[in-house]
Design a protein around this motif. Structure first.
Motif, PDB file in Angstrom:
ATOM      1  N   ASP A  38       0.780  -1.175   0.009  1.00  0.00           N
ATOM      2  CA  ASP A  38       0.087   0.092   0.006  1.00  0.00           C
ATOM      3  C   ASP A  38       0.848   1.290   0.227  1.00  0.00           C
ATOM      4  O   ASP A  38       2.201   1.040   0.349  1.00  0.00           O
ATOM      5  CB  ASP A  38      -1.028  -0.204   1.217  1.00  0.00           C
ATOM      6  N   LEU A  58      -7.020   4.101  -3.272  1.00  0.00           N
ATOM      7  CA  LEU A  58      -7.994   4.885  -3.862  1.00  0.00           C
ATOM      8  C   LEU A  58      -7.250   5.957  -4.787  1.00  0.00           C
ATOM      9  O   LEU A  58      -6.390   6.742  -4.250  1.00  0.00           O
ATOM     10  CB  LEU A  58      -8.967   5.566  -2.797  1.00  0.00           C
ATOM     11  N   ASP A  77      -4.149   5.503   0.984  1.00  0.00           N
ATOM     12  CA  ASP A  77      -4.645   4.589   1.568  1.00  0.00           C
ATOM     13  C   ASP A  77      -5.275   5.232   2.686  1.00  0.00           C
ATOM     14  O   ASP A  77      -5.572   4.569   3.956  1.00  0.00           O
ATOM     15  CB  ASP A  77      -3.705   3.385   2.338  1.00  0.00           C
ATOM     16  N   GLY A  99     -11.111   2.417  -5.908  1.00  0.00           N
ATOM     17  CA  GLY A  99     -10.132   1.640  -5.674  1.00  0.00           C
ATOM     18  C   GLY A  99      -9.414   0.883  -7.030  1.00  0.00           C
ATOM     19  O   GLY A  99     -10.241   0.358  -7.978  1.00  0.00           O
ATOM     20  N   LYS A 119     -11.836  -1.353 -10.066  1.00  0.00           N
ATOM     21  CA  LYS A 119     -12.649  -2.382  -9.633  1.00  0.00           C
ATOM     22  C   LYS A 119     -13.962  -2.485 -10.616  1.00  0.00           C
ATOM     23  O   LYS A 119     -14.354  -1.469 -11.311  1.00  0.00           O
ATOM     24  CB  LYS A 119     -13.432  -1.736  -8.109  1.00  0.00           C
ATOM     25  N   MET A 125     -14.354  -4.057  -3.556  1.00  0.00           N
ATOM     26  CA  MET A 125     -12.923  -3.397  -3.621  1.00  0.00           C
ATOM     27  C   MET A 125     -11.991  -4.472  -3.561  1.00  0.00           C
ATOM     28  O   MET A 125     -12.416  -5.458  -2.657  1.00  0.00           O
ATOM     29  CB  MET A 125     -13.159  -2.699  -2.088  1.00  0.00           C
ATOM     30  N   VAL A 129      -6.606  -3.766  -1.211  1.00  0.00           N
ATOM     31  CA  VAL A 129      -6.973  -2.340  -0.968  1.00  0.00           C
ATOM     32  C   VAL A 129      -7.872  -2.228   0.274  1.00  0.00           C
ATOM     33  O   VAL A 129      -7.466  -1.287   1.209  1.00  0.00           O
ATOM     34  CB  VAL A 129      -7.525  -1.754  -2.425  1.00  0.00           C
TER      35      VAL A 129
END
Length: 138
Positions: A38, A58, A77, A99, A119, A125, A129
Motif C-alpha cells: 500500500d 484509492l 490508503d 479503488g 474495480k 473493493m 486495498v
C-alpha cells in the motif's frame, strides 16, 4: 563396478537431479511473484526498488492528469499517497475516488505502472486495498 555400486550411483544421481529441479523451481517461483504494497509501505521504503510489485489504493480526487497516452495520478490508503505514472489506455471503470491496483516498479522514486486494474462494480473493493484502508484507519 559391481551391479550394486551401479545402482547406488544411479540412485544418487536421481536424488541429486531431483534436488536440483526443486531448487530451480523455487527460485523461479520466487522471482516471478508480485507482492502487494500500500502507499504507506512504499513511502516507508518497504517495497523493492527496480523489481515488479503491485501498488493499490484509492485514486485521489483531483490528482488525475493525462497527456496523450501518458497518465499520472495519486493513490492513497487515507494515510499516505503515492504518485503513479502509466502509459497506455486506462480501463473504462477508472475514476477518481475509486479503488485500483497497479502493477509496475519504482524508478527514481516514482512508480511506473505497466498495468492498471480498476474495480468492476459498485460494491467490490480488491481485498488488498480494503485491508490497507482498514489498517490505515486503525
Amino acid at each position: 563396478m559391481t551391479k550394486r555400486q551401479n545402482r547406488m550411483a544411479f540412485v544418487a544421481l536421481l536424488i541429486a537431479g531431483a534436488i536440483l529441479a526443486v531448487t530451480l523451481l523455487f527460485r523461479a517461483l520466487g522471482s516471478n511473484s508480485n507482492y502487494f504494497y500500500d502507499p504507506t509501505q512504499v513511502a516507508q521504503g518497504k517495497a523493492p526498488v527496480g523489481r515488479s510489485f503491485r501498488l493499490g489504493g484509492l485514486v485521489v480526487v483531483g490528482s488525475f492528469k493525462r497527456e496523450d497516452l501518458k497518465s499520472t495520478f495519486d493513490v492513497t490508503d487515507n494515510k499516505n499517497k503515492f504518485s503513479i505514472e502509466y502509459t497506455g489506455i486506462l480501463p473504462d471503470l477508472f475514476r477518481e475516488g475509486q479503488g485500483i491496483i497497479t502493477t509496475g516498479s519504482l524508478v527514481n522514486g516514482k512508480f511506473i505502472a505497466t498495468e492498471v486494474l480498476a474495480k468492476h462494480d459498485e460494491n467490490y473493493m480488491p481485498p488488498e486495498v480494503a485491508d490497507a484502508l482498514k489498517e490505515a484507519k486503525e
